[in-house]
Design an enzyme around this catalytic site. Structure first.
Site, PDB file in Angstrom:
ATOM      1  N   ASP A  42     -13.161   2.236  12.516  1.00  0.00           N
ATOM      2  CA  ASP A  42     -13.172   1.840  11.233  1.00  0.00           C
ATOM      3  C   ASP A  42     -13.385   0.443  10.843  1.00  0.00           C
ATOM      4  O   ASP A  42     -12.794  -0.355  10.351  1.00  0.00           O
ATOM      5  CB  ASP A  42     -11.443   1.898  10.578  1.00  0.00           C
ATOM      6  CG  ASP A  42     -11.734   1.850   8.790  1.00  0.00           C
ATOM      7  OD1 ASP A  42     -12.637   2.238   8.384  1.00  0.00           O
ATOM      8  OD2 ASP A  42     -10.593   1.791   8.413  1.00  0.00           O
ATOM      9  N   PHE A  52       1.821   2.877   2.497  1.00  0.00           N
ATOM     10  CA  PHE A  52       2.484   3.018   3.521  1.00  0.00           C
ATOM     11  C   PHE A  52       3.884   2.163   3.353  1.00  0.00           C
ATOM     12  O   PHE A  52       4.839   2.401   4.172  1.00  0.00           O
ATOM     13  CB  PHE A  52       1.899   2.404   4.836  1.00  0.00           C
ATOM     14  CG  PHE A  52       1.445   1.265   4.748  1.00  0.00           C
ATOM     15  CD1 PHE A  52       2.384  -0.022   5.131  1.00  0.00           C
ATOM     16  CD2 PHE A  52       0.086   0.776   4.198  1.00  0.00           C
ATOM     17  CE1 PHE A  52       1.887  -1.386   4.998  1.00  0.00           C
ATOM     18  CE2 PHE A  52      -0.316  -0.671   4.216  1.00  0.00           C
ATOM     19  CZ  PHE A  52       0.657  -1.563   4.486  1.00  0.00           C
ATOM     20  N   GLY A  62       0.935  -1.326   0.017  1.00  0.00           N
ATOM     21  CA  GLY A  62       0.152   0.256   0.002  1.00  0.00           C
ATOM     22  C   GLY A  62       0.871   1.275  -0.113  1.00  0.00           C
ATOM     23  O   GLY A  62       2.142   1.127   0.005  1.00  0.00           O
TER      24      GLY A  62
END
Length: 360
Positions: free
Chosen positions: A139, A24, A22
């Site tokens: 989340d 990150f 990703g």
């Protein structure tokens, strides 16, 4: 206080295949050199400067590590080790091979409410433990509810991804505009003080989807979805809920409540008659009811398609950005390129909210 090790991760773990990536960094399989146990290594690239958007802020990683280090529970992803270097931080976490709960359910021929409740109990126990520590996830969605081993006789739920999680301090007022549009609570959209009850709204949405195969507030656009949430615009359409027990609908109604203080807590959910029947009649009604598998499979297929589409879009954008960066480097302007990258994962609710406000 988050605890980090300054040693090299490869001195203790053998690096295996890449499991995902990703903005990150990447996730790789790790094998512990001392005993051969397999883990997952989340290699998080740190931002080089305040203006850069490549990588994550050290403060955000420290917060996630501190939270995970305090959440030792069978239904929450375990954190084993944390290694730090100048450019990155490596989180060694539990290797979860069972995939997403929704994918597992979609692969089944049918599913009774009793079977769905067995999964919900585990989710609620994990959340209840989290909330007892005054930590909210913020989340909760199907992508973050996994199975440790889908082939086990009784698969274990694992709640993952604590990147938006927050620990509440007594007397603190905390607000945030982050989250995934169809799962966020009204107080997030309205930028009001949040609490652990914000997670319980998300559980109501997940349960609604699990039983019917449709999302309660989903609109044609994110803007319409957010309006539906704020206006509490949802119902139990008979076309999708014909196989659902009334007590299951009552469970959902006690979670999709605008006033946070009126929502059931995780512990109260575990005592609700749908989860823990008080009479034989309630138990019988539950056992005769089932989830709408045909529609659920359609929902899950659309969800997976959207995730794949977003991933391709993100990869294409990243490729264009890398090409742009290469050209800029030749002109000695790499710094301006770094600050131009956007987060390509979840679209921030704040951006949607600005559009919502501007159209009012």
């Amino acid at each position: 206080m988050a605890q980090f090790r300054l040693q090299n991760v490869e001195d203790f773990y053998e690096l295996g295949e890449i499991l995902g990536s990703g903005h990150f960094g990447e996730v790789r399989e790790l094998r512990e050199r001392s005993c051969g146990t397999c883990w997952a290594g989340k290699f998080v690239k740190l931002r080089r400067s305040v203006s850069s958007r490549l990588g994550m802020e050290r403060k955000s990683v420290e917060q996630e590590v501190e939270i995970l280090q305090s959440l030792q529970h069978i239904n929450i992803m375990a954190l084993r080790d944390v290694f730090e270097s100048r450019a990155e931080i490596v989180l060694v976490v539990e290797l979860i091979r069972g995939g997403e709960l929704f994918d597992f359910i979609a692969s089944k021929e049918n599913l009774t409410e009793n079977e769905a409740i067995d999964f919900l109990k585990q989710i609620l126990r994990g959340i209840g433990f989290m909330h007892s520590k005054q930590i909210a996830h913020f989340d909760l969605k199907p992508e973050n509810i996994m199975l440790s081993d889908k082939n086990a006789e009784h698969p274990e739920i694992k709640i993952i991804d604590f990147g938006l999680a927050h620990r509440f301090i007594a007397g603190e007022e905390y607000k945030s505009l982050c989250g995934t549009p169809q799962y966020i609570a009204p107080e997030v959209i309205n930028y009001e003080p949040l609490s652990v009850s914000t997670d319980m709204w998300s559980i109501g949405v997940i349960t609604y989807i699990l039983l019917s195969g449709i999302s309660p507030f989903q609109g044609e656009t994110d803007q319409e979805t957010l309006r539906n949430i704020v206006d509490m615009k949802y119902d139990f359409d008979e076309h999708y809920f014909s196989q659902t027990s009334n007590i299951a609908k009552d469970f959902i109604e006690k979670l999709l409540v605008k006033d946070q203080s009126e929502r059931m807590t995780a512990d109260e959910c575990l005592l609700h008659p749908w989860i823990k029947p008080l009479t034989r009649k309630q138990a019988a009604n539950r056992s005769r009811s089932s989830i709408n598998m045909k529609n659920f499979r359609k929902f899950n297929a659309r969800r997976k398609w959207k995730m794949s589409y977003n991933m391709v879009w993100a990869c294409n954008r990243l490729s264009r950005l890398q090409l742009h960066c290469k050209r800029d480097k030749e002109d000695q302007e790499l710094r301006s390129c770094e600050s131009d990258q956007e987060d390509t994962e979840t679209k921030p609710a704040s951006l949607i909210r600005r559009r919502l406000s501007s159209s009012s």
